[in-house]
Each structure stands twice: as structure tokens, then as C-alpha cells.
Write an enzyme that holds these catalytic residues in place. Structure first.
Site, short mmCIF file in Angstrom:
data_model
loop_
_atom_site.label_atom_id
_atom_site.label_comp_id
_atom_site.label_asym_id
_atom_site.label_seq_id
_atom_site.Cartn_x
_atom_site.Cartn_y
_atom_site.Cartn_z
N GLN A 1 -5.31 -3.21 11.01
CA GLN A 1 -4.06 -2.54 11.69
C GLN A 1 -4.58 -1.21 12.46
OE1 GLN A 1 -0.16 -2.74 9.59
NE2 GLN A 1 -1.48 -3.48 7.89
N LYS B 1 0.75 -1.25 -0.19
CA LYS B 1 0.12 -0.12 -0.09
C LYS B 1 0.87 1.26 -0.06
CE LYS B 1 -2.01 -1.09 3.83
NZ LYS B 1 -1.52 -2.33 3.99
N THR B 2 1.77 1.29 0.90
CA THR B 2 2.84 2.45 0.88
C THR B 2 3.51 2.76 -0.36
OG1 THR B 2 2.71 2.00 3.32
CG2 THR B 2 4.59 3.52 2.23
N ASP C 1 -1.74 7.87 3.53
CA ASP C 1 -1.19 6.41 3.99
C ASP C 1 -1.82 6.28 5.50
OD1 ASP C 1 0.04 3.94 3.95
OD2 ASP C 1 2.19 4.91 4.37
N GLU C 2 -2.02 4.84 6.02
CA GLU C 2 -2.74 4.63 7.18
C GLU C 2 -3.93 4.98 7.33
OE1 GLU C 2 -0.99 2.26 8.88
OE2 GLU C 2 1.34 2.32 8.30
N ARG D 1 5.17 -7.31 10.87
CA ARG D 1 6.28 -6.61 10.84
C ARG D 1 7.71 -7.53 10.36
NH1 ARG D 1 4.25 -3.04 9.18
NH2 ARG D 1 2.34 -4.33 9.68
N1 LIG Z 1 4.90 -5.50 -6.36
C1 LIG Z 1 5.95 -5.67 -5.62
N2 LIG Z 1 6.98 -6.26 -5.95
C2 LIG Z 1 7.94 -6.62 -5.31
N3 LIG Z 1 8.05 -6.10 -3.79
C3 LIG Z 1 7.07 -5.21 -3.33
C4 LIG Z 1 6.03 -5.16 -4.53
N4 LIG Z 1 5.08 -4.41 -3.50
C5 LIG Z 1 5.50 -4.22 -2.43
N5 LIG Z 1 6.55 -4.81 -2.16
C6 LIG Z 1 7.60 -4.64 -1.02
O1 LIG Z 1 6.79 -5.36 0.03
C7 LIG Z 1 7.19 -4.98 1.23
C8 LIG Z 1 5.73 -4.29 1.75
O2 LIG Z 1 5.30 -3.06 1.01
P1 LIG Z 1 4.65 -1.88 1.84
O3 LIG Z 1 5.28 -1.37 3.07
O4 LIG Z 1 4.25 -1.06 0.84
O5 LIG Z 1 3.47 -2.84 2.34
P2 LIG Z 1 2.12 -1.90 3.02
O6 LIG Z 1 0.81 -2.61 2.53
O7 LIG Z 1 2.35 -0.32 3.27
O8 LIG Z 1 2.37 -2.71 4.56
P3 LIG Z 1 1.68 -2.21 6.01
O9 LIG Z 1 0.27 -2.62 5.91
O10 LIG Z 1 2.58 -2.86 7.04
O11 LIG Z 1 1.93 -0.65 5.81
C9 LIG Z 1 8.00 -3.70 0.97
O12 LIG Z 1 9.40 -4.11 1.13
C10 LIG Z 1 7.79 -3.21 -0.47
O13 LIG Z 1 8.95 -2.86 -1.21
MG LIG Z 2 2.40 0.85 4.59
#
Ligand SMILES: Nc1ncnc2c1ncn2[C@@H]1O[C@H](COP(=O)(O)OP(=O)(O)OP(=O)(O)O)[C@@H](O)[C@H]1O
Ligand SMILES: [Mg+2]
Length: 664
Positions: A244, A30-31, A213-214, A595
């Protein structure tokens, strides 16, 4: 667009036809969608960076996002791009629009300690708990956008009426001080935009695309601000995960997630289902745990990063042996896997749990970073002393004047300051200058004027010395003259006073040393302090184990994670026992588990000290809820081929909770 994006991520990034919500589980990118969308808007859509704002939950997250966007857009200018928290955005808006609201652009921002002081002055002789409660009530009102007048009108009984009046006086006092509190940083911009359509439109035209975000942890007030900022065009992307949501206790409301489709009928929803962070076992345990919560939105989450190691669950005798076991295991793991210290995080429910881990890490010479704690320069006692230095350097610094003249108390009351503020406002001069004017002397009684004059003359004398003498000579006299140490011990619990006074001494020793090394006066050094405050306190290059609260770890990831103190009473916390709060505690555990990228280690103690006694501890029900297929139990009663024992207590607790939940 970068190759490392899956189809729904690309869709979310390219979607610009209206409001968009990306709702997805932990680690699904998402981030990443937000950072890549910023780059997409600038590079492919030709949008000006100054027309884009991304809102993160913490300053640390903002810094990380700035770095990532910087890397993605290397070579392209990002000048004017806004990446910050809701509060920082609020400050920016208020500074620019201060006049419309009747504030000076250099208004002070009071932290909760400052505000506690005001509330306690207003409340008279009541105990600390009551004052904190009152502070909370006021904060809740502000977050629900209830004005003092509304609160007074809506009061249902005497207690509420009393609180509402305190709220009104509190707001008036802050205004008189030309100060705002943290809640105001969101509430005042909302008020501003509601009352002044021309200002609102100006900001709507400036921030043409907003990313949040969040999103699950926004409160009603922040949601309102977002709505006002995006306006009828509603060009925004919000990303979040209802599983979360862990800030309900601070007024965040999942209702804002539910409310989005209602408020924006054309809201587009994108779901992400692939987790790129964790191994299958970690994800399975997280999914099993969170399945115990009532579902708001149905979500699937899978990973193709392999099964990975079993999750270890270790029963430890007490907190000392827990810290010892964790640090030993961490070192062995590091040696075996040739990792770096920064691959590890130790996460816990409450700040106080950190101390013993710090001790053991230090004993073992393992470098570590503590987050979720406060920066040294942000501590109230350091800010108090800094206020004096700022005033010596620049007597027109009104916020510093207010802080110094009221800390320690020296018989200058709210009404005197209000009169001074009004007079200074009319004459367009600083508070300090106003004290010496005859016009002001006519307005107040001499018992009001005298302590002010005495204070300002003292500052003048000190300023004169500070310009010539080295800091090492001026500082001790300054501290003695203001009686800071005595004031601390009169006001604080002895242990808190000890630690604050130690910080002050550390600070003055640092200033003294700096003064000698660089041959600088206190006046010169005040600038240095301001710069340190502005400097990124980020710790990116440092190779250390991360110690953090679960709350502060939100959004981050670590290769190897230790979740410690996973016991009934700590997580779920003993004060969060009703079914709604238990769900929030479970989400906190979910945040903790998710995490971890490669390995996860859970520990709990069998007893904890309570004064001179020991309290027996049960493992948290959340351990049992992770399902036992992917868990390996060891230590304590559970050792020696009785893997189920450690979780039987947890199951009992889960059963009890179920029964108590069914009753209510
Ligand atoms: N399409 C993709 N290909 C490879 N790696 C990815 C891809 N999308 C995300 N990632 C990697 O996966 C990990 C998690 O991504 P991110 O932090 O954006 O998730 P998130 O949904 O924001 O998590 P959270 O809910 O904990 O905030 C990061 O290391 C990111 O670089
Ligand atoms: Mg995130």
C-alpha cells in the site's frame, strides 16, 4: 484487553521488549493493533498518556484514532496523549523549541502557494513549470536532509549550482520571514535533535513509546525523526503494508521498511494474515492484482466473511454516462439493501474526476461528502483576507503582518522585511511596531520605508473603522483598497482567479451576515474564524456518499465501493508509465479494491472529451489483472455475452507494459 483480537494481534499489543514491526496486508487489523496498544499501555502497563505518541498519516485518521481510543478508555483520563501526523508533531516540537533554532514561537507556516511566491521571486522571469520544478528540487533536498550548503557544494553542473543557490536564498528568505514550509516541519526538528543532544533527550524522555501507522509511506526525513525521537531505547511499534505504499511521488521510500531490520537488529516482526474487512471475492481480486508486483515481503491474506457478490465491471460510453450509471446503481442498491448513503464511497485517481459525480449526485439529491479536497478556511485566498483581519485585531501578529504586507505585492521586498525582522528581533517588538521606530528609519532607504509606513497607516485607519462600523461597510472598502481582485486576475489563470474571487466573496458575505446577526464587529469575528479553524471539521454524523481520491481513502473502509475511471491513462496514470511507477499505480488500485467490505463496482469509459474532440479509452490493465473468475462484465462492447472483450484491451496493454518493462 478486548475479546476482538486474534493471537498475533495480542502478541503485537503485548510486545514491549524492543522495536516491533507489524507487517500485514490490507484490513488485517494493523490500525486496530495501534489503538488497542495505546489502551493497553495506559490501562495495563500504567504508562502516562503524556508519554505516548501515535503518528497517523492524515489529520482525519488522527481524529478517528482519538475517537476510538477515547471509547476504549472510557472513564480513564487520556490527557496529554499525542495522536497526530508527523507534521503536527513537528509543529509542536518547533513551537516549544523555537528559541533554540532562532525562531519566534509564533512563526508562520507557509503553504505551497506562499512558497511558490518566494521561489518565483528568487528565480526571476521563468515560466511556472520551471518554478514548480525548482520547488520540487528544493523539497527533495529537504526531505533527503541536504542543507543549502551541502547542495551548493555537491552541485555537478550549472543547472544544479543555480538550483542550489536558489535553495540557499529560499531558506534565508523563509528565515527572515520567521516562516517555515511543510518540509521544514520535519527537517527542522531533525536538525534540532541532531545538534542539541539535551533537547533530544528531553523529548526522548517525554515520548517514551511511539506508534506509527502507515509506516510504508514515511520518507527518509520522517524516518530519521522517528529514529532520533525513539533513541537508543527504540521503544516503538510501526505498522505497515508494502503493497500500500502510494506516496513514492512525494518522497516516501519503501527502503525505510527494508532499512528497519538493518537499523534495528533486534526488531521483532509480527505478521497478520486474517482480513476482517472484505469478502473472499474482493480479497481474491486484490491478491491476484498485487501478485503482478515484485514482492518485497511474502504475505498471505485470507477472509472468512463468505464469498460475497461478484465484482461488477461496467463499460460506459463516456464520463457523463458513467456518472449517471454509478449514481443510478447506487440508489437502486441502497433501496434494495436498505443501506445508508454513508455505506458508499466513490473513489477515483485524480481530483478533477469528482466534478461530474458531484453534479449527478446533486441532481439526484443524494447527499455526499468530498474529501481529499481542501477545507474552505484553508484556502490561500481565504487565508490572505484572514491575515488582514488578524492584523486589524492584533497588530502584533507577525505572521499575519508578513502575509498581508506581501499579498498583494506592494513594493515591500525581501531585504526590507529582513531588515525589519532583524530590527524587531533586537528590540523585541513586533514588526508592525518596528515600522514606526526612528531607529529602523535610520537603517533603510526611504523608498523601502515609505511603502511600509503607508501599509501600517492603512491598517491603523481600517482598524479604527473596524471597531465601530459593521463588517458589511468595512469589508468592501478593505478589499477595494488592497486591490485583491485585480491582483488575483493578474496572477492566476482566469478560471482559478474566478473561483478564488468567488470564494472571497462568499467569505465576506458570510462575515457580513454574521456581523448583522450577532451584532459583531470584524474584530470580534476574527476570533470566531480562529475558532472555526481549530474546530474539528470532521463529518462523522453526516449521512452522505463519500467522494474521495484513492490516495485520501487510505486506511479507511466502506461497505460498498465504486472505483471509477479505471482506464489506461487515468489508472495507471499517463504520467506514471515506467515500470517502477506502474507498480505504484497498481498499489493504488490495490488500496482502492481493499477499501470495500461487501461489494465492489468498477467502471471505465470508452471515450473521454479532450478539448472539442473525443479520446478513445482502453480499460485499465488492472481490471484484467484482477482475474475474471469473480468479475461480471456489462455495458458497452462487453455487453451481450462477450464478457472477455472488455478485458482484451486491458490484456493487450498489460502485454505492452510487460514488453516495455523487459526492454528497459
Ligand atoms: N480481531 C478482530 N476481530 C474483529 N474485527 C477486527 C479484528 N481486527 C480488525 N478488525 C476489523 O477489521 C477492519 C480492518 O481493520 P484495520 O482498519 O485495523 O485494518 P488495517 O490493517 O489497518 O487496514 P489498512 O491496511 O487498510 O489500513 C476494521 O473494521 C476492524 O475493526
Ligand atoms: Mg490501517
Amino acid at each position: 484487553m478486548s475479546a476482538h483480537l486474534n493471537a498475533p494481534q495480542r502478541e503485537a499489543i503485548r510486545y514491549l521488549d524492543g522495536p516491533l514491526l507489524v507487517l500485514a496486508g490490507a484490513g488485517s487489523g494493523k490500525t486496530r493493533v495501534i489503538t488497542h496498544k495505546i489502551a493497553y499501555l495506559i490501562q495495563e502497563c500504567g504508562m502516562k498518556p503524556s508519554n505516548i505518541a501515535a503518528i497517523t498519516f492524515t489529520n482525519k485518521a488522527a481524529r478517528e484514532m482519538q475517537e476510538r481510543v477515547g471509547t476504549l478508555l472510557e472513564g480513564t483520563s487520556t490527557g496529554g496523549l499525542t495522536i497526530c501526523t508527523f507534521h503536527a508533531l513537528g509543529v509542536r516540537i518547533l513551537r516549544e523549541e523555537a528559541k533554540v533554532l532562532g525562531y519566534k514561537p509564533n512563526f508562520s507556516i507557509f503553504d505551497s502557494t506562499d512558497c511558490y511566491g518566494i521561489v518565483s521571486d528568487l528565480a526571476g522571469s521563468v515560466d511556472k513549470a520551471t518554478i514548480r520544478k525548482l520547488q520540487n528540487v528544493i523539497s527533495n533536498w529537504k526531505n533527503a536532509l541536504v542543507t543549502p550548503d551541502m547542495a551548493v557544494k555537491l552541485a555537478q553542473d550549472d543547472t544544479e549550482a543555480l538550483a542550489a543557490r536558489a535553495y540557499r536564498d529560499y531558506a534565508a528568505t523563509l528565515k527572515a520571514y520567521q516562516a517555515v514550509d511543510f518540509d521544514d516541519l520535519i527537517m527542522l526538528p531533525v536538525e534540532l535533535f541532531e545538534k542539541h543532544p539535551e533537547v533530544r533527550e528531553k523529548w526522548q524522555n517525554r515520548l517514551r513509546y511511539i506508534l506509527v501507522d502507515e509506516y510504508q509511506d514515511t520518507n527518509a526525513c520522517q524516518y530519521k525523526l522517528l529514529k532520533l525521537l525513539t533513541g537508543p531505547r527504540a521503544m516503538f511499534t510501526a505498522v505497515g503494508d508494502d503493497d500500500q505504499a502510494i506516496y513514492g511521488w512525494r518522497g516516501a521510500d519503501i527502503e525505510n521498511l527494508r532499512g528497519l531490520p538493518r537499523d534495528y537488529p533486534n526488531l521483532k516482526l509480527v505478521k497478520l494474515e486474517q482480513n476482517y474487512r472484505s469478502t473472499v471475492r474482493i480479497l481474491k481480486a486484490a491478491n491476484a492484482l498485487i501478485a503482478n508486483n515484485e514482492k518485497l515481503f511474502e504475505k498471505k491474506l485470507w477472509s472468512d466473511l463468505g464469498m460475497g457478490d461478484l465484482i461488477s465491471v461496467t463499460a460506459c460510453k463516456d464520463p457523463e454516462s458513467e456518472a449517471e450509471a454509478v449514481v443510478m446503481k447506487l440508489q437502486a442498491h441502497k433501496f434494495e439493501h436498505r443501506t445508508t448513503f454513508s455505506d458508499y464511497a466513490i473513489l477515483y485517481r485524480s481530483n478533477h474526476q469528482a466534478r461530474i459525480f458531484e453534479q449527478y449526485l446533486r441532481n439526484q439529491k443524494v447527499p455526499y461528502l468530498l474529501s481529499g479536497g481542501q477545507s474552505f478556511f484553508d484556502k490561500a485566498e481565504i487565508k490572505d483576507i484572514t491575515a488582514y483581519l488578524r492584523l486589524l485585531a492584533n497588530s502584533d501578529d507577525d505572521p499575519a503582518f508578513i502575509r498581508a504586507v506581501t499579498t498583494p505585492k506592494r513594493g515591500v521586498g525581501g531585504s526590507t522585511l529582513e531588515a525589519l525582522g532583524t530590527y524587531a528581533g533586537e528590540r523585541h517588538i513586533s514588526l508592525f511596531a518596528a515600522v514606526f521606530e526612528e531607529g529602523f528609519a535610520h537603517r533603510v532607504a526611504s523608498r523601502q520605508l515609505d511603502p511600509l509606513l503607508e501599509f501600517c497607516e492603512f491598517i491603523n485607519r481600517m482598524e479604527w473603522r473596524a471597531k465601530k462600523e459593521p463588517p458589511g461597510q468595512v469589508l468592501p472598502d478593505l478589499l477595494a483598497a488592497i486591490g485583491y481582485e485585480t491582483w488575483l486576475y493578474d496572477h492566476e489563470e482566469p478560471r482559478a482567479a474566478d473561483s478564488k474571487w468567488k470564494n472571497v466573496q462568499e467569505f465576506t458575505a458570510w462575515l457580513t451576515r454574521k456581523g448583522e446577526e450577532d451584532e459583531k464587529t470584524l474584530i470580534d469575528l476574527t476570533q470566531t474564524i480562529a475558532l472555526i479553524n481549530l474546530l474539528d471539521k470532521g463529518e462523522s454524523d453526516f449521512d452522505g456518499v463519500q467522494l474521495s481520491t484513492l490516495h485520501a481513502a487510505k486506511g479507511l473502509e466502506y461497505k460498498h465501493v465504486f472505483l471509477v475511471g479505471i482506464e489506461e491513462g487515468l489508472l495507471p496514470h499517463r504520467e506514471s508509465q515506467d515500470p517502477v511507477k506502474i507498480e505504484e499505480e497498481r498499489r493504488l488500485m490495490y488500496v482502492g479494491i481493499t477499501r470495500a467490505q461487501r461489494s465492489l463496482h468498477v467502471t471505465h469509459c470508452e471515450r473521454r472529451p479532450a478539448g472539442k474532440e473525443w479520446n478513445p479509452c482502453e480499460p485499465s490493465r488492472f481490471i484484467a489483472e484482477m482475474g475474471k473468475d469473480d468479475l461480471r462484465f456489462s455495458g458497452g462492447k462487453a455487453a451481450g455475452g462477450e464478457p472477455d472483450k472488455a478485458s482484451s484491451g486491458a490484456r493487450l496493454a498489460a502485454m505492452k507494459a510487460l514488453l516495455s518493462g523487459a526492454k528497459s
